[in-house]
Design a protein around this motif. Structure first.
Motif, PDB file in Angstrom:
ATOM      1  N   MET A   1      49.928  70.663   0.579  1.00  0.00           N
ATOM      2  CA  MET A   1      48.803  70.730  -0.324  1.00  0.00           C
ATOM      3  C   MET A   1      49.038  71.834  -1.354  1.00  0.00           C
ATOM      4  SD  MET A   1      47.288  68.210   0.726  1.00  0.00           S
ATOM      5  CE  MET A   1      47.551  67.188   2.173  1.00  0.00           C
ATOM      6  N   ALA A   2      48.067  72.047  -2.282  1.00  0.00           N
ATOM      7  CA  ALA A   2      48.390  72.905  -3.415  1.00  0.00           C
ATOM      8  C   ALA A   2      47.164  73.592  -3.989  1.00  0.00           C
ATOM      9  CB  ALA A   2      49.053  72.073  -4.502  1.00  0.00           C
ATOM     10  N   GLU A   3      47.431  74.741  -4.599  1.00  0.00           N
ATOM     11  CA  GLU A   3      46.434  75.429  -5.410  1.00  0.00           C
ATOM     12  C   GLU A   3      46.429  74.798  -6.800  1.00  0.00           C
ATOM     13  OE1 GLU A   3      45.786  80.074  -6.094  1.00  0.00           O
ATOM     14  OE2 GLU A   3      47.447  79.271  -7.286  1.00  0.00           O
ATOM     15  N   ILE A   4      45.239  74.690  -7.397  1.00  0.00           N
ATOM     16  CA  ILE A   4      45.094  74.157  -8.755  1.00  0.00           C
ATOM     17  C   ILE A   4      44.453  75.237  -9.615  1.00  0.00           C
ATOM     18  CG2 ILE A   4      44.068  72.364 -10.201  1.00  0.00           C
ATOM     19  CD1 ILE A   4      43.968  70.574  -7.717  1.00  0.00           C
ATOM     20  N   VAL A   5      45.070  75.540 -10.749  1.00  0.00           N
ATOM     21  CA  VAL A   5      44.540  76.536 -11.675  1.00  0.00           C
ATOM     22  C   VAL A   5      44.320  75.870 -13.028  1.00  0.00           C
ATOM     23  CG1 VAL A   5      44.932  78.737 -12.834  1.00  0.00           C
ATOM     24  CG2 VAL A   5      45.721  78.406 -10.476  1.00  0.00           C
ATOM     25  N   VAL A   6      43.102  75.983 -13.538  1.00  0.00           N
ATOM     26  CA  VAL A   6      42.749  75.443 -14.846  1.00  0.00           C
ATOM     27  C   VAL A   6      42.465  76.616 -15.771  1.00  0.00           C
ATOM     28  CG1 VAL A   6      41.031  74.104 -16.111  1.00  0.00           C
ATOM     29  CG2 VAL A   6      41.843  73.294 -13.891  1.00  0.00           C
ATOM     30  N   GLN A   7      43.182  76.685 -16.891  1.00  0.00           N
ATOM     31  CA  GLN A   7      43.061  77.824 -17.804  1.00  0.00           C
ATOM     32  C   GLN A   7      42.667  77.362 -19.207  1.00  0.00           C
ATOM     33  OE1 GLN A   7      46.720  80.060 -17.774  1.00  0.00           O
ATOM     34  NE2 GLN A   7      46.276  81.063 -15.828  1.00  0.00           N
ATOM     35  N   ASN A   8      41.440  77.667 -19.573  1.00  0.00           N
ATOM     36  CA  ASN A   8      40.961  77.468 -20.951  1.00  0.00           C
ATOM     37  C   ASN A   8      41.220  76.058 -21.487  1.00  0.00           C
ATOM     38  OD1 ASN A   8      40.143  80.238 -21.180  1.00  0.00           O
ATOM     39  ND2 ASN A   8      42.298  80.777 -21.507  1.00  0.00           N
ATOM     40  N   ILE A   9      41.014  75.045 -20.645  1.00  0.00           N
ATOM     41  CA  ILE A   9      41.252  73.689 -21.134  1.00  0.00           C
ATOM     42  C   ILE A   9      40.098  73.230 -22.028  1.00  0.00           C
ATOM     43  CG2 ILE A   9      42.740  72.956 -19.231  1.00  0.00           C
ATOM     44  CD1 ILE A   9      40.317  71.419 -18.100  1.00  0.00           C
ATOM     45  N   CYS A  10      40.481  72.486 -23.032  1.00  0.00           N
ATOM     46  CA  CYS A  10      39.528  71.928 -23.985  1.00  0.00           C
ATOM     47  C   CYS A  10      39.932  70.479 -24.240  1.00  0.00           C
ATOM     48  CB  CYS A  10      39.560  72.737 -25.282  1.00  0.00           C
ATOM     49  SG  CYS A  10      38.510  72.086 -26.608  1.00  0.00           S
ATOM     50  N   LYS A  11      38.937  69.608 -24.354  1.00  0.00           N
ATOM     51  CA  LYS A  11      39.231  68.207 -24.655  1.00  0.00           C
ATOM     52  C   LYS A  11      38.322  67.737 -25.782  1.00  0.00           C
ATOM     53  CE  LYS A  11      41.157  64.178 -24.307  1.00  0.00           C
ATOM     54  NZ  LYS A  11      42.564  63.982 -24.716  1.00  0.00           N
ATOM     55  N   ASP A  15      35.593  64.316 -33.502  1.00  0.00           N
ATOM     56  CA  ASP A  15      34.700  65.439 -33.783  1.00  0.00           C
ATOM     57  C   ASP A  15      33.904  65.870 -32.553  1.00  0.00           C
ATOM     58  OD1 ASP A  15      35.506  65.435 -36.431  1.00  0.00           O
ATOM     59  OD2 ASP A  15      33.911  64.070 -37.068  1.00  0.00           O
ATOM     60  N   PHE A  16      34.019  65.123 -31.463  1.00  0.00           N
ATOM     61  CA  PHE A  16      33.229  65.424 -30.259  1.00  0.00           C
ATOM     62  C   PHE A  16      34.059  66.232 -29.264  1.00  0.00           C
ATOM     63  CE2 PHE A  16      32.003  64.153 -25.879  1.00  0.00           C
ATOM     64  CZ  PHE A  16      30.749  64.747 -25.856  1.00  0.00           C
ATOM     65  N   THR A  17      33.510  67.351 -28.806  1.00  0.00           N
ATOM     66  CA  THR A  17      34.167  68.171 -27.801  1.00  0.00           C
ATOM     67  C   THR A  17      33.556  67.873 -26.436  1.00  0.00           C
ATOM     68  OG1 THR A  17      34.589  69.926 -29.415  1.00  0.00           O
ATOM     69  CG2 THR A  17      34.750  70.516 -27.084  1.00  0.00           C
ATOM     70  N   VAL A 205      31.634  73.993  -9.301  1.00  0.00           N
ATOM     71  CA  VAL A 205      31.512  74.275 -10.727  1.00  0.00           C
ATOM     72  C   VAL A 205      30.351  73.437 -11.247  1.00  0.00           C
ATOM     73  CG1 VAL A 205      32.510  73.621 -12.953  1.00  0.00           C
ATOM     74  CG2 VAL A 205      33.799  75.072 -11.424  1.00  0.00           C
ATOM     75  N   VAL A 206      29.376  74.097 -11.876  1.00  0.00           N
ATOM     76  CA  VAL A 206      28.243  73.392 -12.473  1.00  0.00           C
ATOM     77  C   VAL A 206      28.490  73.307 -13.972  1.00  0.00           C
ATOM     78  CG1 VAL A 206      25.749  73.294 -12.767  1.00  0.00           C
ATOM     79  CG2 VAL A 206      26.709  74.338 -10.707  1.00  0.00           C
ATOM     80  N   MET A 207      28.509  72.080 -14.504  1.00  0.00           N
ATOM     81  CA  MET A 207      28.805  71.866 -15.923  1.00  0.00           C
ATOM     82  C   MET A 207      27.606  71.282 -16.643  1.00  0.00           C
ATOM     83  SD  MET A 207      32.747  70.442 -15.918  1.00  0.00           S
ATOM     84  CE  MET A 207      32.894  70.788 -17.684  1.00  0.00           C
ATOM     85  N   ASN A 208      27.531  71.577 -17.943  1.00  0.00           N
ATOM     86  CA  ASN A 208      26.468  71.044 -18.797  1.00  0.00           C
ATOM     87  C   ASN A 208      26.963  71.051 -20.242  1.00  0.00           C
ATOM     88  OD1 ASN A 208      23.878  70.087 -19.529  1.00  0.00           O
ATOM     89  ND2 ASN A 208      23.198  72.168 -19.993  1.00  0.00           N
ATOM     90  N   HIS A 209      26.941  69.891 -20.897  1.00  0.00           N
ATOM     91  CA  HIS A 209      27.387  69.768 -22.285  1.00  0.00           C
ATOM     92  C   HIS A 209      28.796  70.328 -22.490  1.00  0.00           C
ATOM     93  CE1 HIS A 209      23.495  68.278 -23.416  1.00  0.00           C
ATOM     94  NE2 HIS A 209      22.879  69.415 -23.112  1.00  0.00           N
ATOM     95  N   GLY A 210      29.686  70.038 -21.530  1.00  0.00           N
ATOM     96  CA  GLY A 210      31.075  70.437 -21.662  1.00  0.00           C
ATOM     97  C   GLY A 210      31.363  71.889 -21.343  1.00  0.00           C
ATOM     98  N   ILE A 211      30.349  72.641 -20.912  1.00  0.00           N
ATOM     99  CA  ILE A 211      30.501  74.073 -20.626  1.00  0.00           C
ATOM    100  C   ILE A 211      30.286  74.318 -19.137  1.00  0.00           C
ATOM    101  CG2 ILE A 211      29.484  76.366 -21.017  1.00  0.00           C
ATOM    102  CD1 ILE A 211      28.737  75.446 -23.808  1.00  0.00           C
ATOM    103  N   ILE A 212      31.065  75.230 -18.561  1.00  0.00           N
ATOM    104  CA  ILE A 212      30.838  75.661 -17.186  1.00  0.00           C
ATOM    105  C   ILE A 212      29.678  76.652 -17.182  1.00  0.00           C
ATOM    106  CG2 ILE A 212      31.781  76.946 -15.230  1.00  0.00           C
ATOM    107  CD1 ILE A 212      34.502  75.810 -15.879  1.00  0.00           C
ATOM    108  N   GLU A 213      28.577  76.254 -16.556  1.00  0.00           N
ATOM    109  CA  GLU A 213      27.407  77.133 -16.460  1.00  0.00           C
ATOM    110  C   GLU A 213      27.593  78.169 -15.350  1.00  0.00           C
ATOM    111  OE1 GLU A 213      24.301  77.045 -18.036  1.00  0.00           O
ATOM    112  OE2 GLU A 213      24.704  75.379 -19.403  1.00  0.00           O
TER     113      GLU A 213
END
Length: 365
Positions: A1-11, A15-17, A205-213
């Motif tokens: 198994m593995a550790e997962i690290v997410v760093q400053n990802i943006c999608k 024009d929609f983020t 992780v709680v998300m709202n409108h593409g942002i981690i709250e």
């Protein structure tokens, strides 16, 4: 198994983020929940971890390897979809064994692995049945079996129980948690159901409108919400919000609601302006001695408890009290709040004044 690290990802999609500069770490063997309402970016985040979507910017590491721009086939992950995605022309055995056969694994080894997975999932008796005639729960087990049989670095699940009825969903959530505990597999799980996330997740992780709250353990998120959105989204009924205006100094432990002094945890920084006093329904007590009064406008009997809705000078509140306690519509009663559990929010930004510096709460700048 593995550790997962997410760093400053943006999608971005034109024009929609969809996801804005998100970062978090999933420890090896964790059951990790991506939680939020529809359209918040949780599934897009999962698909970027899987390689089904490539991030516009940022980095993703799986087991120490940067995979952000690699396709799904090179990430050694298993994906379980909400709608099962089984091959309808194959029976259960062939559905589970297909990934191994595609890798040209020897047939004897394939049979051994399929038998082992079927034993783990309790589906040995249906291995030779067509998948079309199976119940939703059994089809979900088959989909899980097809993922497990490959022994990947991590499992990614996109609302895998969403198509099941309520009773079966609860049963399967228990089965999934037991399976995870037995296998110790790193699992990333998307859901919009806050009860499911609280029951199953090691971290959320709680998300709202593409942002981690907020990011943290379920208990921390429940007890110390970082924003009003989190406090309202987590909990049933959600946290109560009473609006007031005040000027508070560092280490202040009292606020004034409609001429009544209420205790709060000590402030870590001064604040002046419009605030919201947040308190969970189970932390409110009806008391004849309290000077803060409210009129009962509704009651809801729930068996062991009841939810009482009261009209107060600062807004309506819901209190969870014992089922046998007397509460009559139209009656005016005193209210006592457990000051140690209160969260104060900035009325304008929605950020928590008291809990914003606690561990696990992210700043958005």
């Amino acid at each position: 198994m593995a550790e997962i690290v997410v760093q400053n990802i943006c999608k971005e999609f034109g024009d929609f983020t969809a996801v804005q500069s998100s970062s978090f770490r999933i420890e090896d063997g964790e059951f990790f929940m991506l939680l939020g309402p529809s359209g918040c970016g949780k599934t897009t985040t999962l698909r970027m971890i899987a390689g089904l979507e490539l991030p516009t910017s940022g980095a993703i590491y799986i087991d120490g390897e940067e995979v952000g721009q690699k396709p799904a086939s090179q990430r050694d992950i298993a994906f379980v979809f909400q709608m099962f995605a089984l091959y309808p022309h194959m029976n259960v055995r062939n559905n589970i064994s297909y990934p191994l056969i595609s890798q040209r694994m020897p047939r004897a080894q394939v049979r051994e692995k399929v038998a082992e997975v079927a034993r783990i999932l309790g589906i040995e008796s249906i291995l030779d049945r067509p998948v079309g005639g199976l119940s939703g729960g059994d089809r979900q087990r088959v989909a899980l079996g097809r993922a497990i049989v490959r022994n990947p670095k991590c499992f990614l699940m996109d609302e895998p129980l969403g198509a099941l009825d309520a009773e079966f969903r609860e049963h399967m959530s228990e089965e999934l948690k037991k399976l995870h505990d037995r296998m110790g597999a790193t699992t990333v799980y998307v859901t919009h159901d806050q009860l499911e996330a609280m029951q199953m997740g090691d971290k959320i992780v709680v998300m709202n409108h593409g942002i981690i709250e907020q990011f943290g353990r379920p208990q921390d998120i429940y007890d110390k919400p970082a924003t009003r959105f989190v406090a309202e989204f987590i909990g049933s009924p959600p946290m109560n919000f009473l609006k007031f205006h005040g000027s508070l100094e560092i280490d202040a432990t009292n606020v004034t609601l409609h001429h009544q002094t209420m205790t709060v945890p000590a402030l870590r920084e001064p604040f002046d302006g419009d605030m919201i006093y947040g308190v969970r329904p189970e932390h409110i007590r009806l008391s004849d001695t309290s000077g803060y009064r409210g009129e009962i406008i509704a009651t809801e009997y729930l068996g062991t408890t009841q939810i009482v809705t009261l009209k107060t000078p600062n807004g309506d509140v819901k209190a969870r009290i014992a089922a046998e306690q007397s509460a009559r519509v139209g009656e005016t009663v005193g209210l006592e709040f457990n000051g140690a559990t209160v969260t104060l929010f900035d009325s304008q930004s929605g950020r928590a004044i008291l809990s914003a510096l606690n561990e696990g709460v992210l700043s958005h700048g």
